[in-house]
Motif scaffolding. Structure first.
Motif, PDB file in Angstrom:
ATOM      1  N   THR A   1       0.823  -1.207   0.000  1.00  0.00           N
ATOM      2  CA  THR A   1       0.000   0.000   0.000  1.00  0.00           C
ATOM      3  C   THR A   1       0.858   1.258   0.000  1.00  0.00           C
ATOM      4  OG1 THR A   1      -1.745  -1.165   1.192  1.00  0.00           O
ATOM      5  CG2 THR A   1      -1.812   1.241   1.236  1.00  0.00           C
TER       6      THR A   1
ATOM      7  N   LEU B   1       0.812   3.922  -3.219  1.00  0.00           N
ATOM      8  CA  LEU B   1       0.261   5.263  -3.045  1.00  0.00           C
ATOM      9  C   LEU B   1       1.329   6.334  -2.850  1.00  0.00           C
ATOM     10  CD1 LEU B   1      -2.773   4.441  -0.722  1.00  0.00           C
ATOM     11  CD2 LEU B   1      -2.704   4.594  -3.216  1.00  0.00           C
TER      12      LEU B   1
ATOM     13  N   HIS C   1       0.684   3.834  -8.721  1.00  0.00           N
ATOM     14  CA  HIS C   1      -0.309   4.716  -9.328  1.00  0.00           C
ATOM     15  C   HIS C   1       0.338   5.988  -9.888  1.00  0.00           C
ATOM     16  CE1 HIS C   1      -3.865   2.449  -8.132  1.00  0.00           C
ATOM     17  NE2 HIS C   1      -3.280   2.238  -6.957  1.00  0.00           N
TER      18      HIS C   1
END
Length: 384
Positions: free
Chosen positions: A62, A66, A85
């Motif tokens: 995570t 991010l 991302h």
């Protein structure tokens, strides 16, 4: 992605990162982490609250997914094994449309060979490479990113990882600043204006060729000189000092003033000065630009004259005869002749009209007053 993979990805880049135990004790941190442990703990508490419900196995994934820095892992053939991302966002895509795809499916045709060659260089050298790249953004406009590529072990394979920060906006701002600085240098050197940049302690740090010409000094010799040595000790100088203090302290951003410049030969020229404070990236004023306009005629320093001599000049300028001047000042003709002889020597003028002309050129008489009077007269009714 596990802990080892994440640390390998972040190690080359100076990013703020921490590793904490269950009671928020800092176990490890990156080079750019806060030195203040209190600040670190406050941030960690916020992260812990936000991720309290996530399984431990997902935390590293995570974090990497991010992270604001764009990161990827590719194999030697150019196929994306992983991307976060931020990396996909550079190309206006989602990460699902990047992972598993070859460079040819993501980058422009002209960039593919270049990027593959850089990947091979990283694998061959076996150490990180700092790199700045240009790419085509999702909106079709050119973008720029800066970061590192470095070799990693991804499973059993030797791969290339990269972590980049999009610096397009910064690069564009830097380009605009460089163009503005180039325009300023052109204005400074070729406009004919008297342009000088001064340091906060009042020394010349930049100057145009026009300034060197007026002061009759080589441009290289002008650098580093205190500005006070270039200004005559006139009443305007004290006012200029007060304005300077206001600019350096930040109480004013710009101002106008007058001064008398002194060249290398001791001759003087009156000038109007426009002052502007320069604020840099650090707090406070980093310098002051001074631009001179309305340059007066070059003249020698005004000689020290007595009040009687100045009064004689005002009467001469008004057109009075020697007899009228002697009677008005209650002087004998011999005494008046002595004063006129002295004035011809002091002002380097052989005749009565030349004495009057020199008195105006040197600023002894005010060019804005009639009847004639001294330029330093306290009020319009006073001749001297």
């Amino acid at each position: 992605m596990n802990e080892v993979d994440l640390k390998a990805l972040l190690e080359p880049l100076s990013v703020s990162r921490w590793e904490a135990d269950g009671v928020l004790g800092v176990i490890d941190d990156g080079d750019a982490a806060f030195g203040d442990r209190h600040t670190t703990h406050r941030l960690l508490r916020g992260v812990a609250i936000g991720m309290a419900d996530r399984p431990d196995d997902d935390l590293f994934a995570t974090f990497a997914d991010l992270a604001p820095a764009a990161a990827f892992v590719r194999d030697a053939a150019g196929r994306h094994l992983w991307a976060n991302h931020a990396y996909a966002h550079l190309y206006g895509r989602t990460r699902d449309t990047v992972i598993g795809r070859h460079l040819a499916d993501v980058d422009e045709a002209g960039d593919i060979a270049r990027f593959l060659a850089l990947d091979q260089e990283v694998l061959t050298r076996g150490r990180p490479v700092r790199h700045t790249l240009t790419y085509r953004r999702g909106d079709g406009l050119p973008g720029r990113a800066a970061g590192y590529r470095f070799p990693v072990r991804w499973g059993a394979a030797r791969c290339v990882a990269g972590i980049y920060v999009d610096v397009t906006d910064h690069a564009q701002a830097l380009d605009r600043r460089q163009r503005a600085e180039a325009d300023l240098r052109t204005l400074r050197d070729h406009s004919g204006l008297l342009c000088v940049r001064l340091t906060p302690d009042g020394r010349v740090s930049e100057a145009g060729t026009a300034v060197a010409d007026v002061l009759r000094i080589r441009l290289s010799d002008l650098m580093g000189l205190p500005a006070d040595t270039l200004i005559a000790r006139t009443p305007e100088r004290s006012a200029l000092h007060r304005i300077w203090d206001d600019l350096i302290s930040g109480r004013r951003r710009s101002a106008r003033a007058c001064a008398v410049l002194v060249d290398r030969d001791g001759w003087r020229r009156r000038v109007r000065i426009h002052l502007s404070a320069v604020c840099g990236t650090t707090p406070g004023v980093s310098g002051v630009w001074a631009v001179g306009t309305h340059l007066g005629l070059r003249h020698q320093a005004r000689p020290d004259l007595t009040a009687t001599q100045v009064r004689i000049l005002t009467l001469l300028a008004a057109g009075h005869s020697n007899a009228d001047i002697a009677g008005t000042l209650r002087l004998s003709r011999q005494t008046l002749d002595y004063h006129l002889s002295r004035l011809r020597g002091l002002l380097d003028a052989a005749t009565r009209p030349a004495l009057v002309a020199r008195a105006y050129v040197l600023g002894i008489l005010s060019a804005q007053a009639w009847p004639p009077r001294s330029s330093t007269a306290p009020n319009p009714a006073s001749p001297v």
